[in-house]
Design a protein around this motif. Structure first.
Motif, PDB file in Angstrom:
ATOM      1  N   CYS A  45      30.499 137.247 -10.470  1.00 21.81           N
ATOM      2  CA  CYS A  45      31.000 138.586 -10.172  1.00 21.81           C
ATOM      3  C   CYS A  45      29.809 139.529 -10.028  1.00 21.81           C
ATOM      4  O   CYS A  45      29.082 139.761 -11.000  1.00 21.81           O
ATOM      5  N   ASP A  46      29.620 140.057  -8.833  1.00 22.15           N
ATOM      6  CA  ASP A  46      28.460 140.899  -8.546  1.00 22.15           C
ATOM      7  C   ASP A  46      28.543 142.258  -9.230  1.00 22.15           C
ATOM      8  O   ASP A  46      27.536 142.924  -9.403  1.00 22.15           O
ATOM      9  N   ASN A  47      29.720 142.664  -9.645  1.00 22.57           N
ATOM     10  CA  ASN A  47      29.889 143.972 -10.280  1.00 22.57           C
ATOM     11  C   ASN A  47      30.115 143.878 -11.792  1.00 22.57           C
ATOM     12  O   ASN A  47      30.345 144.889 -12.442  1.00 22.57           O
ATOM     13  N   LEU A  48      30.016 142.683 -12.367  1.00 20.43           N
ATOM     14  CA  LEU A  48      30.235 142.474 -13.798  1.00 20.43           C
ATOM     15  C   LEU A  48      29.148 141.572 -14.366  1.00 20.43           C
ATOM     16  O   LEU A  48      28.540 140.789 -13.624  1.00 20.43           O
ATOM     17  N   ASN A  49      28.911 141.639 -15.676  1.00 12.57           N
ATOM     18  CA  ASN A  49      28.103 140.607 -16.313  1.00 12.57           C
ATOM     19  C   ASN A  49      28.862 139.297 -16.219  1.00 12.57           C
ATOM     20  O   ASN A  49      30.063 139.260 -16.494  1.00 12.57           O
ATOM     21  N   THR A  50      28.179 138.246 -15.819  1.00 12.20           N
ATOM     22  CA  THR A  50      28.811 136.937 -15.669  1.00 12.20           C
ATOM     23  C   THR A  50      28.033 135.915 -16.472  1.00 12.20           C
ATOM     24  O   THR A  50      26.837 135.737 -16.279  1.00 12.20           O
ATOM     25  N   ARG A  51      28.717 135.235 -17.379  1.00 14.59           N
ATOM     26  CA  ARG A  51      28.095 134.182 -18.190  1.00 14.59           C
ATOM     27  C   ARG A  51      28.220 132.859 -17.438  1.00 14.59           C
ATOM     28  O   ARG A  51      29.315 132.446 -17.065  1.00 14.59           O
ATOM     29  N   LEU A  52      27.070 132.212 -17.200  1.00 14.72           N
ATOM     30  CA  LEU A  52      27.035 130.914 -16.544  1.00 14.72           C
ATOM     31  C   LEU A  52      26.591 129.864 -17.550  1.00 14.72           C
ATOM     32  O   LEU A  52      25.723 130.129 -18.385  1.00 14.72           O
ATOM     33  N   ARG A  53      27.166 128.687 -17.481  1.00 13.23           N
ATOM     34  CA  ARG A  53      26.812 127.583 -18.370  1.00 13.23           C
ATOM     35  C   ARG A  53      26.341 126.414 -17.517  1.00 13.23           C
ATOM     36  O   ARG A  53      26.975 126.085 -16.520  1.00 13.23           O
ATOM     37  N   VAL A  54      25.227 125.820 -17.933  1.00 15.26           N
ATOM     38  CA  VAL A  54      24.742 124.611 -17.272  1.00 15.26           C
ATOM     39  C   VAL A  54      24.597 123.510 -18.309  1.00 15.26           C
ATOM     40  O   VAL A  54      24.195 123.759 -19.445  1.00 15.26           O
ATOM     41  N   LYS A  55      24.974 122.297 -17.918  1.00 21.70           N
ATOM     42  CA  LYS A  55      24.752 121.115 -18.748  1.00 21.70           C
ATOM     43  C   LYS A  55      23.686 120.293 -18.045  1.00 21.70           C
ATOM     44  O   LYS A  55      23.769 120.066 -16.833  1.00 21.70           O
ATOM     45  N   VAL A  56      22.693 119.859 -18.813  1.00 24.12           N
ATOM     46  CA  VAL A  56      21.599 119.071 -18.261  1.00 24.12           C
ATOM     47  C   VAL A  56      21.349 117.844 -19.124  1.00 24.12           C
ATOM     48  O   VAL A  56      21.686 117.819 -20.312  1.00 24.12           O
ATOM     49  N   ASP A  57      20.791 116.827 -18.500  1.00 18.88           N
ATOM     50  CA  ASP A  57      20.244 115.673 -19.197  1.00 18.88           C
ATOM     51  C   ASP A  57      18.739 115.723 -18.989  1.00 18.88           C
ATOM     52  O   ASP A  57      18.271 116.149 -17.922  1.00 18.88           O
ATOM     53  N   PHE A  58      17.974 115.303 -19.975  1.00 19.84           N
ATOM     54  CA  PHE A  58      16.520 115.225 -19.822  1.00 19.84           C
ATOM     55  C   PHE A  58      15.959 114.282 -20.874  1.00 19.84           C
ATOM     56  O   PHE A  58      16.622 113.966 -21.860  1.00 19.84           O
ATOM     57  N   ASP A  59      14.754 113.839 -20.643  1.00 19.67           N
ATOM     58  CA  ASP A  59      14.021 113.049 -21.619  1.00 19.67           C
ATOM     59  C   ASP A  59      12.929 113.935 -22.206  1.00 19.67           C
ATOM     60  O   ASP A  59      12.422 114.836 -21.534  1.00 19.67           O
ATOM     61  N   GLY A  60      12.546 113.671 -23.457  1.00 20.42           N
ATOM     62  CA  GLY A  60      11.458 114.411 -24.075  1.00 20.42           C
ATOM     63  C   GLY A  60      11.940 115.647 -24.805  1.00 20.42           C
ATOM     64  O   GLY A  60      13.052 115.694 -25.326  1.00 20.42           O
ATOM     65  N   THR A  61      11.060 116.666 -24.829  1.00 17.58           N
ATOM     66  CA  THR A  61      11.358 117.905 -25.535  1.00 17.58           C
ATOM     67  C   THR A  61      11.240 119.103 -24.585  1.00 17.58           C
ATOM     68  O   THR A  61      10.500 119.056 -23.616  1.00 17.58           O
ATOM     69  N   ILE A  62      12.005 120.150 -24.911  1.00 16.73           N
ATOM     70  CA  ILE A  62      11.965 121.391 -24.130  1.00 16.73           C
ATOM     71  C   ILE A  62      11.601 122.535 -25.074  1.00 16.73           C
ATOM     72  O   ILE A  62      12.203 122.687 -26.137  1.00 16.73           O
ATOM     73  N   ASP A  63      10.616 123.341 -24.658  1.00 14.54           N
ATOM     74  CA  ASP A  63      10.292 124.559 -25.405  1.00 14.54           C
ATOM     75  C   ASP A  63      10.861 125.782 -24.694  1.00 14.54           C
ATOM     76  O   ASP A  63      11.216 126.762 -25.334  1.00 14.54           O
TER      77      ASP A  63
END
Length: 163
Positions: A45-63
């Motif tokens: 929604c371009d006129n509202l705050n919009t919460r998006l969720r992403v699910k990811v797979d990865f190997d290792g660590t993320i900082d």
């Protein structure tokens, strides 16, 4: 993460799923391209705050976890990175959320646990779809290693929303 725990460089980042807190209440047509979107399609929604969720797979660590919105029609981009996460290990899948402010300006990104109650889906009645944006994600380990870029397959429509 405890002191002395090794950092494992992030690799093999895959974007598994992405969704929005808003969905189309009815079928809609993109006024720029004529593309049709079905009822229940996730939307920004371009006129509202919009919460998006992403699910990811990865190997290792993320900082740090980053998300970028790239306009389908004009290529304009907006990118946001999380605050340091402390080199979290993969929880495959791992879930991150970020908020897109009005006029598609990302505000923040954070790691989320797998809870069905994090995003409450709200059907939106829209007059017209103004465009669409792809989601691209990337991650960085504490040692500076940057993952591959993982883009979405489809673009999320963008519209001014009304409920």
């Amino acid at each position: 993460m405890e002191i002395g725990t090794p950092i494992v460089p992030v690799s093999n980042l895959k974007l598994v799923e992405y969704t929005s807190q808003y969905v189309l209440a009815n079928d809609a047509v993109d006024v720029n391209t004529g593309q049709q979107y079905s009822k229940n399609t996730p939307i920004i929604c371009d006129n509202l705050n919009t919460r998006l969720r992403v699910k990811v797979d990865f190997d290792g660590t993320i900082d740090q976890f980053g998300a970028q919105l790239k306009g389908r029609d004009f290529g304009a981009t907006k990118t946001v990175y999380s605050q340091p996460l402390g080199n979290i290990y993969s929880g495959n899948p791992s879930t991150f959320e970020f908020v897109v402010g009005p006029n598609t300006a990302p505000l923040s990104v954070q790691q989320k646990g797998l809870s069905a109650q994090d995003i409450i889906v709200t059907p939106i009645n829209t007059i017209s779809v103004k465009g669409a944006s792809f989601i691209t994600v990337q991650a960085r380990s504490g040692d500076g290693t940057v993952s591959n870029v993982a883009p979405s397959v489809n673009a999320l429509p963008i519209a001014n929303c009304s409920s």
